[in-house]
Design an enzyme around this catalytic site. Structure first.
Site, short mmCIF file in Angstrom:
data_model
loop_
_atom_site.label_atom_id
_atom_site.label_comp_id
_atom_site.label_asym_id
_atom_site.label_seq_id
_atom_site.Cartn_x
_atom_site.Cartn_y
_atom_site.Cartn_z
N GLY A 29 38.43 44.08 -31.63
CA GLY A 29 38.89 45.23 -30.86
C GLY A 29 38.83 46.51 -31.68
O GLY A 29 38.41 46.52 -32.84
N SER A 30 39.29 47.59 -31.06
CA SER A 30 39.14 48.91 -31.69
C SER A 30 40.09 49.09 -32.87
O SER A 30 39.75 49.82 -33.82
CB SER A 30 39.36 50.01 -30.65
OG SER A 30 40.63 49.88 -30.04
N GLY A 84 44.63 43.02 -33.53
CA GLY A 84 45.27 43.91 -32.56
C GLY A 84 45.99 43.13 -31.47
O GLY A 84 45.95 41.90 -31.43
N LYS A 96 47.39 39.14 -25.84
CA LYS A 96 46.11 39.50 -26.42
C LYS A 96 44.99 39.06 -25.48
O LYS A 96 45.21 38.30 -24.57
CB LYS A 96 45.91 38.80 -27.78
CG LYS A 96 46.81 39.38 -28.87
CD LYS A 96 46.58 38.72 -30.23
CE LYS A 96 45.14 38.63 -30.66
NZ LYS A 96 44.39 39.91 -30.61
N GLY A 97 43.78 39.58 -25.74
CA GLY A 97 42.63 39.07 -25.02
C GLY A 97 41.93 40.06 -24.10
O GLY A 97 41.01 39.67 -23.38
N GLU A 105 40.85 33.96 -31.51
CA GLU A 105 41.94 34.69 -32.17
C GLU A 105 43.14 33.77 -32.38
O GLU A 105 43.81 33.84 -33.42
CB GLU A 105 42.35 35.91 -31.33
CG GLU A 105 41.30 37.01 -31.37
CD GLU A 105 41.56 38.13 -30.39
OE1 GLU A 105 41.01 39.22 -30.60
OE2 GLU A 105 42.28 37.94 -29.41
N LYS A 123 51.23 50.12 -27.40
CA LYS A 123 51.24 48.67 -27.16
C LYS A 123 52.65 48.07 -27.22
O LYS A 123 52.85 46.92 -26.83
CB LYS A 123 50.37 47.96 -28.21
CG LYS A 123 48.97 48.51 -28.36
CD LYS A 123 48.16 48.26 -27.13
CE LYS A 123 46.72 48.73 -27.23
NZ LYS A 123 45.92 48.07 -28.23
C1 5RP Z 1 40.69 41.06 -28.17
C2 5RP Z 1 42.11 41.41 -28.42
C3 5RP Z 1 42.37 42.72 -29.05
O1 5RP Z 1 42.99 42.51 -30.28
C4 5RP Z 1 43.27 43.51 -28.16
O2 5RP Z 1 42.64 43.64 -26.90
C5 5RP Z 1 43.54 44.91 -28.73
O3 5RP Z 1 42.37 45.65 -28.73
P1 5RP Z 1 42.35 47.18 -29.17
O4 5RP Z 1 42.72 47.21 -30.61
O5 5RP Z 1 40.94 47.64 -28.89
O6 5RP Z 1 43.36 47.90 -28.30
O7 5RP Z 1 43.03 40.67 -28.16
O8 5RP Z 1 40.58 39.82 -27.55
#
Ligand code: 5RP
Length: 226
Positions: A29-30, A84, A96-97, A105, A123
């Site tokens: 993720g970002s 993340g 998550k996901g 993960e 979050k």
């Molecule tokens: C991917 C995840 C990511 O960790 C979650 O979606 C957070 O992403 P981001 O840091 O882009 O907000 O669980 O499966």
């Protein structure tokens, strides 16, 4: 401070716990992308770590950053996983996901001696459940699993990408399941895991040991107390 600045701050705070010799689980993720970029710089400066990736995308980015990445199937123990979240509450329970990587993960988080969540302040929630719970499903079980989820009170939506059903790195489909904030997350996690055809879900209730959450440039660290 932008949300991106906060993601970077949280990622770099968690990265300070990484030292040479560690096997590190890299999230997806970002926010995890900031972690990987920062670790790439530290590796170039001499940090000696081995990484395992939670997705193909993370593996590509980590290798491009100069980080040594080994296959998950070659490992049973990981020193530290950093990843993340889509939602996290004060007891370090998370959803998550959103990026579709929740199955790998969770394997990495479970194999790790310690897991740290990294996030910007958007979050942080009082109660989990405003975000849907992503559920990875064997494609041939999609209709059956969706019906079971509806019977548990959830609204299951097949995740789509480019006008087709989205496929995970394992070539499975994802049902994004809205349950709302009144969920009993512990009971739900068990009920979801017990449905035949469900391969994994995005409720992380016991995996996360600590979290770094940055809001407007201020980093808060939360630690599991129970
Ligand atoms: C991917 C995840 C990511 O960790 C979650 O979606 C957070 O992403 P981001 O840091 O882009 O907000 O669980 O499966």
């Amino acid at each position: 401070m932008s949300r991106d600045d906060d993601k970077r701050l949280a990622a770099e705070a968690a990265a300070a716990e990484i030292v040479s010799g560690m096997i590190v689980g890299l999230g997806t993720g970002s926010t995890a992308a900031w972690l990987i970029a920062h670790l790439g710089e530290r590796v170039a400066a001499g940090l000696d770590i081995t990484a395992v990736a939670t997705s193909r995308a993370t593996e590509r980015v980590a290798r491009a950053a100069g980080i040594r990445v080994v296959a998950l199937d070659d490992l049973s123990d990981i020193d530290l996983a950093i990843d993340g979240v889509d939602e996290i509450d004060g007891d370090l329970r998370a959803i998550k996901g959103a990026g579709g990587a929740m199955l790998r993960e969770k394997i990495v988080a479970s194999a790790a001696r310690r897991m740290i969540a990294i996030a910007d302040g958007s979050k942080r929630v009082e109660r989990l459940g405003a975000a849907p719970v992503p559920v990875e499903v064997l494609p041939l079980a999609r209709g059956f699993v969706a019906a079971r989820i509806e019977s548990l009170g959830g609204a299951a939506t097949l995740r789509r990408h480019d006008d087709r059903s989205y496929r995970t790195d394992q070539d499975n489909v994802v049902l994004d399941c809205a349950f709302g904030t009144e969920i009993d997350s512990v009971a739900l996690a068990g009920q979801l895991a017990a449905i035949p055809g469900v391969l994994g879900h995005g409720l992380f209730l016991r995996e996360i040991d600590s979290a770094y959450i940055a809001s407007d440039g201020v980093i808060t660290r939360l630690d599991r107390t129970r």
